[in-house]
Design a protein around this motif. Sequence first.
Motif, mmCIF file in Angstrom:
data_model
loop_
_atom_site.group_PDB
_atom_site.id
_atom_site.type_symbol
_atom_site.label_atom_id
_atom_site.label_comp_id
_atom_site.label_asym_id
_atom_site.label_seq_id
_atom_site.Cartn_x
_atom_site.Cartn_y
_atom_site.Cartn_z
ATOM 1 N N ASP A 213 0.691 -1.145 -0.080
ATOM 2 C CA ASP A 213 0.087 0.138 -0.049
ATOM 3 C C ASP A 213 1.009 1.262 0.046
ATOM 4 N N THR A 215 -0.223 4.184 -1.124
ATOM 5 C CA THR A 215 -1.498 5.400 -1.357
ATOM 6 C C THR A 215 -1.016 6.468 -0.067
ATOM 7 N N GLY A 216 -0.758 6.211 0.942
ATOM 8 C CA GLY A 216 -0.647 7.252 1.955
ATOM 9 C C GLY A 216 -1.988 7.722 2.162
ATOM 10 N N ALA A 221 -6.550 3.355 3.643
ATOM 11 C CA ALA A 221 -5.793 2.326 4.556
ATOM 12 C C ALA A 221 -6.811 1.735 5.338
ATOM 13 N N ASP A 225 -7.155 -2.407 5.597
ATOM 14 C CA ASP A 225 -7.133 -3.228 6.787
ATOM 15 C C ASP A 225 -8.205 -3.915 6.998
ATOM 16 N N VAL A 235 -0.142 -6.897 4.794
ATOM 17 C CA VAL A 235 0.021 -5.343 4.241
ATOM 18 C C VAL A 235 1.326 -4.875 4.835
ATOM 19 N N ARG A 237 3.262 -1.281 4.203
ATOM 20 C CA ARG A 237 2.945 0.230 3.898
ATOM 21 C C ARG A 237 4.147 1.119 3.299
ATOM 22 N N GLY A 238 3.934 1.984 2.728
ATOM 23 C CA GLY A 238 4.994 2.892 2.465
ATOM 24 C C GLY A 238 5.955 2.145 1.545
#
Length: 262
Positions: A213, A215-216, A221, A225, A235, A237-238
């Motif tokens: 993910d 998207t930020g 988010a 989740d 997942v 992130r970043g």
Amino acid sequence: MASTQRRAVAKTYKLYVGGAFVRSESGRHDEVEGINYPRGSRKDVRDAVKVARKAQAGWAGKTAYNRGQVLYRAAEALESRAREFEGDVADAVDALVHYAGWTDKLHAVLGGVNPVAAPFLSISTPEPTGVVAVLCAKRDPLARVVEAIAAPLAAGNAVVVALPQDDPLPGLDLGEVLGVSDVPGGVVNLISGRQAELVPALASHRDVNAIVDLTGDAELAAQVDVFASETLKRVVRGDGGSSLARLQALTELRTAWHPVGA
């Protein structure tokens, strides 16, 4: 006197799914800077995940060295067409070369012999997690998109990418590069469209094993989740930290026990 000038053939952008350039099943499109591109649908997501699942086993079954060669060939193909992309694509090329070098080192770094009590031998070896969904931010540059693709590929995964919503054209052009490289059809699938439609469809699909993910977006988010918890997805992130951390997050360790001296 008739003009000798000719009108250039207008480029028709398409999704890249299963190694082919396809129109969105919905027939819809969006526009960026006066250029039309396909607006992918939930059906397009399902089609992409299906072909990714089918292609993943063959990709994972290649030797690590061969996967590295394929990623290096993709880097060569991208660099040879760098002038066709806006901006500098050097970072994108470097990302492919970098992860090409990781393919035959993963087992040595992540695997190994585990210290256990005799009379057993315990060995762990990394395996790909399967199909990885990559969710791009609305204006992610090409280099970030390529790095998010290269890491799971190096680990033996197949990917389905929801391209940057506000600037998907470089990602769709990347499909043309992959189409003439040695990346098997279905291993990388690129879908343009709107986040609100593509992200829930990818995050909730039961045949997607992990999500990257980028998207930020806090609201997205939260959706990711919820869907991930319902379908037991990992997942990330970043940017996921170091290269090794990204690779480790998209692999599973299989441990085998073997009796010795019995």
